[in-house]
Design an enzyme around this catalytic site. Sequence first.
Site: not given
Ligand code: EPZ
Length: 429
Positions: A22-23, A94, A118, A123, A125-126, A317, A339, A409
């Site tokens: 998926k990812n 997202r 969520c 989460r 996006i900064d 995950d 995480v 999903r």
């Molecule tokens: C990806 O989410 C995956 N989603 C998630 O899988 C997975 O849990 C996650 O990576 C961690 O492995 C997809 O690939 C679609 P991150 P993502 O950016 O990219 C913080 C599933 O069940 N952060 O690595 O959103 C954030 O809040 C899903 O398949 C910031 O602070 O994860 C989190 O605490 C759920 N600022 C941490 O970093 C930012 O700009 C990791 O987030 C970006 C992230």
Amino acid sequence: MAKFVIKGGNQLNGKVKISGAKNSALKIMAASIMATGTTILKNVPAIDDVLTMAEVLNILGAEVNFNTAQNEIKINCNDIKAFEAPYELVRKMRASILVAGPLLSRFGEVKIAIPGGCNIGSRQIDLHLKGFELMGAENRLEHGYVYSRAISNSAKGLKRKLKGSEINLEFPSRGATENIMMAACLSSGKTIINNAAKEPEINDLANFLNKAGAKISGIGTDSLIIEGVEELKGCEYEIMPDSIETGTFIVAGALCGKKVEINDAIWDNMGIFCQKLKSMGVNLENKADKTIIVKKSKTALKPAYISTLPFPGFPTDLQPIVTVLLCTIPGISVVTENVFENRFMYADELNRMGANIKIDGHHAVITGVSKLSGAPVSATDLRAGAALVLAGLIADGTTEIYEIHHILRGYENFDKKLRNLGADIIKVS
Ligand code: EPZ
């Protein structure tokens, strides 16, 4: 309202084939925005999130044909005219924000709804936006949307293009790494992303981009180097197998399997996960030709201390999934979630089934119990939902799982695959 109804107690036996990741599929679909001509993706899982990404691409003006029976999707983005990922779709999924990097790279502008929190954390996006800014974009936040625009560089004939830059991520965010890597593909000059995420799905995205004509090196390391190119061209690409689905079936086998053979399962993509389960006594074997076998252990499993971390650490995950296994092992286990700040919402549901989990901040203290008992429970997110299904497989009596739209999903034919292994699970609409 659709639900899964599971009668617990059956032993699993047989073979299961893992679907496409998926990812990885979602990001590669987004990346196709940058390619001229047609992109053909194979091994795409027929899951709701892929349908949502197809909808996002449609709204932008792309032509998308998804042959769900063949798991093949054809995407043509030649006629993209809109640059906006609307709130309804970002709210639903997202990963919709992953169209930002490609749109900004190709057209020099994008408008995306700010996702908000969520069920697993806030989460932000900064880090994505900071990366865009360092590459010469101006970000404006207004009315719940971010407008990002490459500041024109017409003097050099590089109108509306981002420029290469060195970006040091504060945290190896997957989404930020992917969005920035894609944004850099059609930029002018070289971009270096330091402290990049290294999940195998990121390598899959980079390999796709390179096949389409991008110049990305350092793949699989924490420094990605992207030399901007003029054009990407549609190509054919096969999505890698899903490592989280693989981990889910490994745990199902460890919970109640006699012998479960998992095909299209790549051991090296599992990071520390398989090693950790082996240290708990799970009988796991890595065979050639992408096969992992889980057999019933001859000795009792041992409790464990598990901390989630970015790849190659223990994947967040699979945290809810492994917790179900720990619930059944005598003794005390501790799971630390590093995480996401809110990824234990499922614990109360498992406790309703007789588990003994106490949450203290980002730690879960799990005291193993001799049995779980079937109950009506609700999925709070995708992986939490899968964890409840696994709990239902070993619980006494009947478990009804509500809110299964979360599970649909991300898992292709989850109930059918489990039924083929011998589980008593049906989907009731
Ligand atoms: C990806 O989410 C995956 N989603 C998630 O899988 C997975 O849990 C996650 O990576 C961690 O492995 C997809 O690939 C679609 P991150 P993502 O950016 O990219 C913080 C599933 O069940 N952060 O690595 O959103 C954030 O809040 C899903 O398949 C910031 O602070 O994860 C989190 O605490 C759920 N600022 C941490 O970093 C930012 O700009 C990791 O987030 C970006 C992230």
